[in-house]
Design an enzyme around this catalytic site. Structure first.
Site, PDB file in Angstrom:
ATOM      1  CG  HIS A  55      -3.493 -10.652  -1.402  1.00 33.63           C
ATOM      2  ND1 HIS A  55      -1.760 -10.082   0.146  1.00 33.63           N
ATOM      3  CD2 HIS A  55      -4.456  -9.751  -1.032  1.00 33.63           C
ATOM      4  CE1 HIS A  55      -2.672 -10.154   0.255  1.00 33.63           C
ATOM      5  NE2 HIS A  55      -3.704  -9.229   0.275  1.00 33.63           N
ATOM      6  CG  HIS A 104      -0.533  -4.274   3.496  1.00 33.78           C
ATOM      7  ND1 HIS A 104      -0.108  -2.539   3.338  1.00 33.78           N
ATOM      8  CD2 HIS A 104      -1.045  -5.014   3.015  1.00 33.78           C
ATOM      9  CE1 HIS A 104      -0.704  -2.134   2.659  1.00 33.78           C
ATOM     10  NE2 HIS A 104      -1.607  -3.698   2.931  1.00 33.78           N
TER      11      HIS A 104
END
Length: 749
Positions: A55, A104
């Protein structure tokens, strides 16, 4: 327990460490030892593990993402590009706009409300960190099957989280999408975007320069929530057994964020910061290493000065925590007192936690003992680079050969009418008002267009009426059939939506959502989609200003459809000239712009009527998209059209139904020569829009289209209280409204 200091690490080279539990691979751990010339301390291991996660480091994607720079079109509007918290473009009159989309996804599956809420909070702080006032948010969402029990768990929580956080911040939610597909069942996609406005001279960058300058952490206290957070959660696949990682999900406080925003903007106005960074993924590990890496010196941090919510946190946990509503600023010593005064005024906790040093190291201390001594670039910018193997999936040819154009079509007008009613009522095509009504779309008073319009639009300057528009799009079904074309279709649709509102497309951000990069099939999808998007942006002249990659979106062996979401930002000189989608004036003429072909691969009709995915997606013609956009923008500016709606999912009939319901007027349509009613109404050919033209403007409008070589076909008139296709069927607005409006409340209310 002995504190794992740098000195202790040097003296105990063979001590066992939990590197695998933190998501590091054996070769990554060995590389850390090689960089440091010793084993890492526990704190260093924590920092590298979160910063080298998928990420944060983009280690599997960066070799493909570099195309966005290599193929970047020349664009005078670009002020800040890839590499900062968000891109910045010049929109004229001395104004700059910054915008970005991020994901998210994984936290929102585990804890839907907080996962989605903190997604909004994080993207807002990215925009704030550039020096801008956030003015609007958007939220592209993907969920599993609409009638699946777990979708009923996830969707209401996600929507409540987005609305709860954004509404409390006083930010209008002006756009986005909601898409349902079984492929997202274990991996919903919660992408969040934000737009911010500033003057050119107010742009701020994330760097720590100036020896002796103070490093100030301000905002909320650091807690145990979000330890590892998105940096760890988003860097591995879920197992099919379901949610089990709640402690890693951050907890948001929008009221604290609102104070942080106003405090930061006042600090900017007084020019008190030399560099600034928000704390999002990887928390303090990210903020300190990125600031130091981008600056001209080193940094020393005293970690025990960090304000805590939980006094039992270890230094590793403090460095990994992704507690929300925090920022890190670099401030000259003579400005610290004023900085602190402003923070106190806004009731924002602020603490000097360190300073910029002459050296080239990031050094962190805990109760006087050194626990971190690293070259900051190796943490923040020189992580692993993977050339993952990829190859065209063995099943791709068979999928494309399963041609949707050969599916059984309606036998007669009655069956066509039934299928259209079923389409209009399907979860993906039905009204999302039950969702969007939970968002405040008009707070601040500058919203010009919002859902269900083609693009959201906000006014930037109240005197000149300068404005910006944004649309987000991404059809995972198209991308599954052909990732290269699918990414370009996402770009084209978002570009078309912005143009249909009357705004000129300027630049893009993206959120690239894919499965596991360790699967060669998925990496091929990613490589093709990235190549397609880079090529498309070069052709359209819309540079990529930044974005996000979200990988490991799969449960067990089941990956999501490749879903590149593209956000296009456009500028409009005068928002009073914007074009809505609603047909309002009876007697106005309806024109179809563009060419309609038999293109049903990945279509809404093939999904709703046949539960089928196969064939090829619609063809992409980016030059046609550019021409269509020019026509739509010119016609809007010169008052030739009163309404415009792009044609995409569901084809012409879906667009006409939406425009009629929005304006509470009917339409009479005539099938053009050379087309059958089915293809005319349901094809999803790209590069098309439907517009309503006042009779007084018909000749001027059609002459403009003809002169520029854009196919234009008169297909009907705004009239009555029904959608009538002459010679085929009539559907009353009441019947259509019931079908369109009742589906989502029926599933989730």
């Amino acid at each position: 327990m002995t504190l794992d200091t740098v000195k202790h690490a040097e003296q105990t080279p063979e001590a066992g460490q939990p590197w695998a539990d933190l998501g590091l691979k054996p070769d990554e751990y060995e590389r850390i030892r090689e960089i440091l010339g010793r084993r890492p301390t526990g704190a260093e291991l924590a920092m590298y593990s979160v910063m080298w996660s998928e990420h944060c480091s983009y280690k599997s994607s960066k070799v493909h993402l570099k195309q966005f720079g290599e193929k970047a079109p020349e664009n005078d509007a670009m002020l800040v590009g890839i590499g900062e918290n968000a891109g910045v473009v010049d929109v004229g009159q001395g104004y700059a706009v910054t915008f970005k989309v991020e994901s998210h996804n994984h936290p929102s599956y585990i804890e839907p409300y907080q996962g989605a809420a903190t997604g909004v909070g994080g993207i807002v702080r990215d925009i704030l960190a550039m020096g801008a006032r956030p003015v609007a948010v958007v939220d592209p969402l993907r969920f599993g099957a609409a009638d699946h029990p777990d979708t009923k768990r996830v969707l209401p929580g996600v929507v409540a989280g987005i609305g709860g956080y954004g509404n409390c911040l006083g930010l209008p939610n002006i756009g986005g999408e909601v898409v349902f597909d079984p492929c997202y069942q274990g991996n919903p996609l919660v992408n969040a975007g934000c737009i911010g406005v500033m003057k050119h001279e107010d742009i701020h960058l994330a760097k720590a320069s100036g020896t002796g300058n103070k490093v100030i952490l301000y905002g909320a206290r650091t807690g145990g929530d979000g330890i590892g957070g998105v940096s760890v959660l988003a860097s591995e696949t879920f197992e099919s057994t379901g949610p089990a990682k709640r402690p890693a999900v951050q907890v948001g406080d929008p009221f604290q964020e609102k104070l942080l925003i106003e405090c930061t903007l006042e600090i900017f106005r007084e020019k008190l910061v030399a560099g600034i960074q928000d704390l999002g993924g990887a928390g303090l590990s990210c903020a300190t290493s990125e600031l130091a890496s981008a600056g001209s010196g080193g940094m020393r941090v005293d970690l025990d000065t960090v304000p805590l919510r939980d006094s039992s946190l270890s230094p590793e946990e403090i460095l990994m925590s992704e507690s929300q509503e925090r920022m890190c600023a670099v401030v000259e010593p003579d400005k610290v007192d004023r900085f602190m005064e402003i923070c106190e005024k806004w009731d924002v906790i602020a603490t000097v936690i360190g300073e910029v040093t002459e050296g080239e190291r990031l050094e962190i201390f805990w109760h006087g003992e050194q626990i971190v001594d690293v070259p900051p670039r190796t943490v923040a910018h020189e992580g692993p680079v993977y050339h993952r193997p990829y190859e065209r999936p063995s099943w791709q040819d068979a999928l494309q050969a399963d041609d949707a154009n050969k599916l059984a079509r309606p036998a007669d007008a009655t069956e066509l009418k039934e299928q259209i009613l079923k389409l209009v009522a399907s979860p993906n095509q039905a009204s999302k008002a039950w969702i969007t009504d939970q968002y405040d779309r008009f707070v601040q008073g500058n919203t010009i267009l919002a859902q269900p319009e083609d693009a959201g639009m906000v006014r930037v300057d109240e005197e000149s009426n300068l404005g910006v528009a944004m649309a987000t799009d991404g059809n995972g079904r198209y991308a599954k059939l052909d990732p290269y074309a699918g990414a370009q279709l996402a770009l084209a649709e978002s570009y078309r939506n912005v143009a249909a509102s009357g705004a000129k497309p300027l630049a893009i951000s993206n959120c690239l959502n894919f499965g596991s990069p360790e699967d060669p099939d998925v990496m091929w999808q990613f490589a093709e989609a990235t190549r397609g998007l880079a090529d498309g942006c070069l052709q359209l002249g819309t540079p990529v200003t930044g974005g996000n990659v979200s990988l490991y979106n799969q449960t067990g062996e089941t990956a999501i459809h490749p879903t590149p979401v593209v956000a296009v930002l456009g500028v409009i000189d005068d928002v009073t000239r914007r074009t809505p989608i609603a047909f309002k004036e009876e007697g106005q003429l309806l024109y179809l712009l563009g060419e309609t072909r038999e293109e049903f691969g990945g279509s809404a009709w093939s999904q709703v009527v046949h539960d089928h995915l196969g064939g090829l997606p619609p063809k992409v013609d980016l030059e046609r998209e550019r021409l269509l956009a020019e026509i739509l923008i010119s016609a809007s500016r010169d008052g030739m059209i009163d309404a415009a709606h792009d044609l995409s999912d569901g084809g012409l009939v879906q667009a006409v139904v939406e425009s009629c319901l929005r304006g509470n007027t009917g339409a009479r349509l005539v099938v053009p020569d050379g087309l059958d009613a089915f293809t005319f109404l349901l094809s999803e050919s790209a590069g098309r829009a439907v517009v309503s033209v006042p009779r007084s403007e018909e000749l001027r409008f059609t002459d403009m289209c003809g002169a520029r070589g854009l196919p234009v076909t008169r297909i009907g008139v705004v009239d009555g209280t029904a959608v009538e296709v002459q010679g085929e069927f009539t559907l009353s607005l009441d019947e259509l409204r019931a079908a369109h409006a009742e589906t989502i409340p029926g599933l989730f209310a």
